[in-house]
Design an enzyme around this catalytic site. Sequence first.
Site, PDB file in Angstrom:
ATOM      1  N   SER A  32      39.223  42.888  40.628  1.00  0.00           N
ATOM      2  CA  SER A  32      39.383  42.288  39.310  1.00  0.00           C
ATOM      3  C   SER A  32      38.190  41.422  38.943  1.00  0.00           C
ATOM      4  O   SER A  32      37.991  41.086  37.786  1.00  0.00           O
ATOM      5  CB  SER A  32      40.677  41.475  39.233  1.00  0.00           C
ATOM      6  N   HIS A  53      37.577  34.690  39.112  1.00  0.00           N
ATOM      7  CA  HIS A  53      37.575  35.309  37.789  1.00  0.00           C
ATOM      8  C   HIS A  53      36.486  34.714  36.910  1.00  0.00           C
ATOM      9  O   HIS A  53      35.821  35.415  36.159  1.00  0.00           O
ATOM     10  CB  HIS A  53      38.931  35.109  37.117  1.00  0.00           C
TER      11      HIS A  53
END
Length: 292
Positions: free
Chosen positions: A151, A204
């Site tokens: 991710s 992230h």
Amino acid sequence: MAVPQQQPRISTNSLPLPNARFFFVNPSRVRSYLLRLPLFTRLILLAIVAFWLLELQTVWSVTQWGALIPKEVGFGTMYRLNTFPLIHMGFFHMLMDTICLVPLLERFEAEWGTLTTLALFMGPLGQIPAVLYLIFDGLILRDNTPVLGSSVWVFLLLAAESIKTYRANPHIEISGQKIPTWITPLAIVVVTSVLIPNTSFLGHLSGCITGYLWGLGYIRFLAPPEKVLRWIEGKLNLLGRLPHYVSVDQKTYGRYGVLPTSSTAGPGEHMSPIGLGWIGGGSGSGGQRLGP
């Protein structure tokens, strides 16, 4: 990204479910889509599945070996900068990350070509987010939280796509307030960090920062020169030898991402899929993951 006994921050990505029809997927369409995937995207998908299968055995810990653990990174373990996006904590984490990654990565490869995508994601676009995370977690916070999961690439690609969207449509209006479209990936990072347990905010964020740098053109000089790529392609006849290979001259758009003149994609263009992803992590003794 998670590591046994010191579970790392794993980045997880999940796509929004627009309606119940998501669950009634036409298998023939899925098969047709997978058969059209370009070469590098196929290889990344294969590598992710292969690492997941390796995790099923109990003799050797794949996550402990390949996770990005700040205090474990040295001259002999630099491979972690490249392996951590390919390793996931379980089937669901792997599935959600790949569902989000594949549409974004195949669009990038169609736009830039297979060799360029290989050089970038096995090089700067894979390692810059890792270095940023090491700086944030290891040097600034002096923590040692491991992370893993693809991710990080999802947020990188979402951030790069958000810059394209911003140039074509700078704002969206919600309740009379104009919100810059480029801020969407950051909003997703915050929301997933709050709502999803064991997600890595720093992981992230590192992906987003790298994606913004790429989208704004600050690190595009790191892409290999087209002249060299053409020479390699011609010398090795890659287009003729490798199925699903995307050459430099077959890219959807130009080297520097020239936007199409029309908002409607033509027959040879790829529509931009907007997937929502998340990178995860844990706190305290637990690690964080990138993915569900």
